[in-house]
Design a protein around this motif. Structure first.
Motif, PDB file in Angstrom:
ATOM      1  N   ASP A  75       0.839  -1.201   0.000  1.00  0.00           N
ATOM      2  CA  ASP A  75       0.000   0.000   0.000  1.00  0.00           C
ATOM      3  C   ASP A  75       0.876   1.254   0.000  1.00  0.00           C
ATOM      4  O   ASP A  75       0.586   2.220  -0.699  1.00  0.00           O
ATOM      5  CB  ASP A  75      -0.923   0.034   1.218  1.00  0.00           C
ATOM      6  N   TYR A  76       1.945   1.224   0.779  1.00  0.00           N
ATOM      7  CA  TYR A  76       2.854   2.369   0.822  1.00  0.00           C
ATOM      8  C   TYR A  76       3.582   2.537  -0.503  1.00  0.00           C
ATOM      9  O   TYR A  76       3.762   3.653  -0.993  1.00  0.00           O
ATOM     10  CB  TYR A  76       3.876   2.212   1.952  1.00  0.00           C
ATOM     11  N   LEU A  77       4.008   1.433  -1.070  1.00  0.00           N
ATOM     12  CA  LEU A  77       4.738   1.503  -2.335  1.00  0.00           C
ATOM     13  C   LEU A  77       3.865   2.068  -3.446  1.00  0.00           C
ATOM     14  O   LEU A  77       4.291   2.902  -4.232  1.00  0.00           O
ATOM     15  CB  LEU A  77       5.247   0.106  -2.706  1.00  0.00           C
ATOM     16  N   VAL A  78       2.604   1.650  -3.485  1.00  0.00           N
ATOM     17  CA  VAL A  78       1.678   2.130  -4.512  1.00  0.00           C
ATOM     18  C   VAL A  78       1.295   3.595  -4.252  1.00  0.00           C
ATOM     19  O   VAL A  78       1.213   4.393  -5.175  1.00  0.00           O
ATOM     20  CB  VAL A  78       0.423   1.224  -4.575  1.00  0.00           C
ATOM     21  N   THR A  79       1.100   3.954  -2.990  1.00  0.00           N
ATOM     22  CA  THR A  79       0.740   5.327  -2.635  1.00  0.00           C
ATOM     23  C   THR A  79       1.840   6.308  -3.006  1.00  0.00           C
ATOM     24  O   THR A  79       1.566   7.415  -3.449  1.00  0.00           O
ATOM     25  CB  THR A  79       0.444   5.430  -1.125  1.00  0.00           C
ATOM     26  N   ASN A  80       3.083   5.900  -2.825  1.00  0.00           N
ATOM     27  CA  ASN A  80       4.235   6.754  -3.124  1.00  0.00           C
ATOM     28  C   ASN A  80       4.756   6.475  -4.528  1.00  0.00           C
ATOM     29  O   ASN A  80       5.956   6.417  -4.755  1.00  0.00           O
ATOM     30  CB  ASN A  80       5.351   6.521  -2.101  1.00  0.00           C
ATOM     31  N   SER A  81       3.867   6.310  -5.469  1.00  0.00           N
ATOM     32  CA  SER A  81       4.226   5.863  -6.811  1.00  0.00           C
ATOM     33  C   SER A  81       5.132   6.847  -7.553  1.00  0.00           C
ATOM     34  O   SER A  81       4.809   8.015  -7.727  1.00  0.00           O
ATOM     35  CB  SER A  81       2.953   5.634  -7.628  1.00  0.00           C
ATOM     36  N   THR A  82       6.292   6.316  -7.940  1.00  0.00           N
ATOM     37  CA  THR A  82       7.248   7.031  -8.787  1.00  0.00           C
ATOM     38  C   THR A  82       7.817   5.997  -9.754  1.00  0.00           C
ATOM     39  O   THR A  82       7.491   4.812  -9.671  1.00  0.00           O
ATOM     40  CB  THR A  82       8.404   7.634  -7.967  1.00  0.00           C
ATOM     41  N   GLU A  83       8.680   6.428 -10.617  1.00  0.00           N
ATOM     42  CA  GLU A  83       9.322   5.486 -11.530  1.00  0.00           C
ATOM     43  C   GLU A  83      10.136   4.458 -10.740  1.00  0.00           C
ATOM     44  O   GLU A  83      10.125   3.274 -11.046  1.00  0.00           O
ATOM     45  CB  GLU A  83      10.223   6.245 -12.500  1.00  0.00           C
ATOM     46  N   THR A  84      10.803   4.915  -9.690  1.00  0.00           N
ATOM     47  CA  THR A  84      11.606   4.020  -8.851  1.00  0.00           C
ATOM     48  C   THR A  84      10.729   3.022  -8.127  1.00  0.00           C
ATOM     49  O   THR A  84      11.029   1.827  -8.095  1.00  0.00           O
ATOM     50  CB  THR A  84      12.425   4.829  -7.819  1.00  0.00           C
ATOM     51  N   THR A  85       9.630   3.490  -7.528  1.00  0.00           N
ATOM     52  CA  THR A  85       8.778   2.571  -6.778  1.00  0.00           C
ATOM     53  C   THR A  85       8.074   1.593  -7.710  1.00  0.00           C
ATOM     54  O   THR A  85       7.829   0.450  -7.331  1.00  0.00           O
ATOM     55  CB  THR A  85       7.756   3.313  -5.899  1.00  0.00           C
ATOM     56  N   SER A  86       7.762   2.001  -8.931  1.00  0.00           N
ATOM     57  CA  SER A  86       7.160   1.076  -9.895  1.00  0.00           C
ATOM     58  C   SER A  86       8.131  -0.057 -10.208  1.00  0.00           C
ATOM     59  O   SER A  86       7.741  -1.220 -10.306  1.00  0.00           O
ATOM     60  CB  SER A  86       6.781   1.800 -11.182  1.00  0.00           C
ATOM     61  N   SER A  87       9.390   0.279 -10.337  1.00  0.00           N
ATOM     62  CA  SER A  87      10.415  -0.728 -10.585  1.00  0.00           C
ATOM     63  C   SER A  87      10.530  -1.678  -9.394  1.00  0.00           C
ATOM     64  O   SER A  87      10.647  -2.895  -9.564  1.00  0.00           O
ATOM     65  CB  SER A  87      11.759  -0.048 -10.843  1.00  0.00           C
ATOM     66  N   LEU A  88      10.478  -1.131  -8.183  1.00  0.00           N
ATOM     67  CA  LEU A  88      10.553  -1.972  -6.983  1.00  0.00           C
ATOM     68  C   LEU A  88       9.336  -2.875  -6.861  1.00  0.00           C
ATOM     69  O   LEU A  88       9.447  -4.033  -6.453  1.00  0.00           O
ATOM     70  CB  LEU A  88      10.704  -1.109  -5.730  1.00  0.00           C
ATOM     71  N   LEU A  89       8.169  -2.363  -7.207  1.00  0.00           N
ATOM     72  CA  LEU A  89       6.955  -3.175  -7.187  1.00  0.00           C
ATOM     73  C   LEU A  89       7.098  -4.338  -8.163  1.00  0.00           C
ATOM     74  O   LEU A  89       6.802  -5.483  -7.824  1.00  0.00           O
ATOM     75  CB  LEU A  89       5.730  -2.328  -7.529  1.00  0.00           C
ATOM     76  N   GLN A  90       7.589  -4.052  -9.363  1.00  0.00           N
ATOM     77  CA  GLN A  90       7.777  -5.099 -10.366  1.00  0.00           C
ATOM     78  C   GLN A  90       8.759  -6.153  -9.846  1.00  0.00           C
ATOM     79  O   GLN A  90       8.513  -7.348  -9.955  1.00  0.00           O
ATOM     80  CB  GLN A  90       8.277  -4.490 -11.686  1.00  0.00           C
ATOM     81  N   LYS A  91       9.868  -5.720  -9.252  1.00  0.00           N
ATOM     82  CA  LYS A  91      10.874  -6.659  -8.745  1.00  0.00           C
ATOM     83  C   LYS A  91      10.324  -7.491  -7.594  1.00  0.00           C
ATOM     84  O   LYS A  91      10.612  -8.681  -7.478  1.00  0.00           O
ATOM     85  CB  LYS A  91      12.127  -5.905  -8.331  1.00  0.00           C
ATOM     86  N   THR A  92       9.527  -6.867  -6.733  1.00  0.00           N
ATOM     87  CA  THR A  92       8.929  -7.599  -5.613  1.00  0.00           C
ATOM     88  C   THR A  92       7.970  -8.667  -6.115  1.00  0.00           C
ATOM     89  O   THR A  92       8.042  -9.831  -5.693  1.00  0.00           O
ATOM     90  CB  THR A  92       8.186  -6.620  -4.675  1.00  0.00           C
ATOM     91  N   LEU A  93       7.078  -8.295  -7.019  1.00  0.00           N
ATOM     92  CA  LEU A  93       6.128  -9.263  -7.563  1.00  0.00           C
ATOM     93  C   LEU A  93       6.844 -10.360  -8.345  1.00  0.00           C
ATOM     94  O   LEU A  93       6.489 -11.535  -8.257  1.00  0.00           O
ATOM     95  CB  LEU A  93       5.102  -8.556  -8.452  1.00  0.00           C
ATOM     96  N   GLN A  94       7.867  -9.991  -9.098  1.00  0.00           N
ATOM     97  CA  GLN A  94       8.649 -10.969  -9.867  1.00  0.00           C
ATOM     98  C   GLN A  94       9.303 -11.976  -8.923  1.00  0.00           C
ATOM     99  O   GLN A  94       9.242 -13.183  -9.150  1.00  0.00           O
ATOM    100  CB  GLN A  94       9.713 -10.240 -10.702  1.00  0.00           C
TER     101      GLN A  94
END
Length: 124
Positions: A75-94
């Motif tokens: 929830d925090y990662l999505v709320t603070n959405s930036t290009e960097t956090t999008s990359s981290l979200l992708q890596k976490t889900l991957q």
């Protein structure tokens, strides 16, 4: 606590801290009900190196932990959405949803899950 000061924390420092806390049977949750993922993902610029350490040390189930505000780490990662956090979200889900299927040899499931991750991230 090292995630609170992530700008000066190295991946090696974090690994050592996690190992020390596991030996002491310390709680994974702080006084705010936050896990290391909550803390890392709530920062303005989460560290990819620290994320790699955390993903390697903890089960994906930690993403279900809610803090005292009822928020999960993502929830925090999505709320603070930036290009960097999008990359981290992708890596976490991957790391937690796609990669294990590949290690198990479940290629068709892995491909299906990869498509779902891409759909979540809006990467058609």
């Amino acid at each position: 606590k090292m995630c609170y000061d992530h700008s000066s924390t190295t991946a090696q420092d974090l690994c050592q801290c996690i190992e020390d806390q596991q030996e002491m049977a310390s709680s994974l949750v702080d006084e705010f009900g936050m896990t290391p993922f909550h803390v890392l993902f709530s920062t303005a610029e989460p560290s990819e190196d620290l994320l790699k350490v955390l993903v390697g040390k903890y089960s994906y189930r930690i993403l279900d932990y809610e803090d005292f505000n009822g928020k999960r780490p993502l929830d925090y990662l999505v709320t603070n959405s930036t290009e960097t956090t999008s990359s981290l979200l992708q890596k976490t889900l991957q790391s937690w949803t796609v990669d294990p299927l590949g290690r198990w040899g479940a290629t068709s499931w892995m491909e299906a899950m990869q498509r779902k991750v891409q759909a979540i991230l809006g990467e058609d």
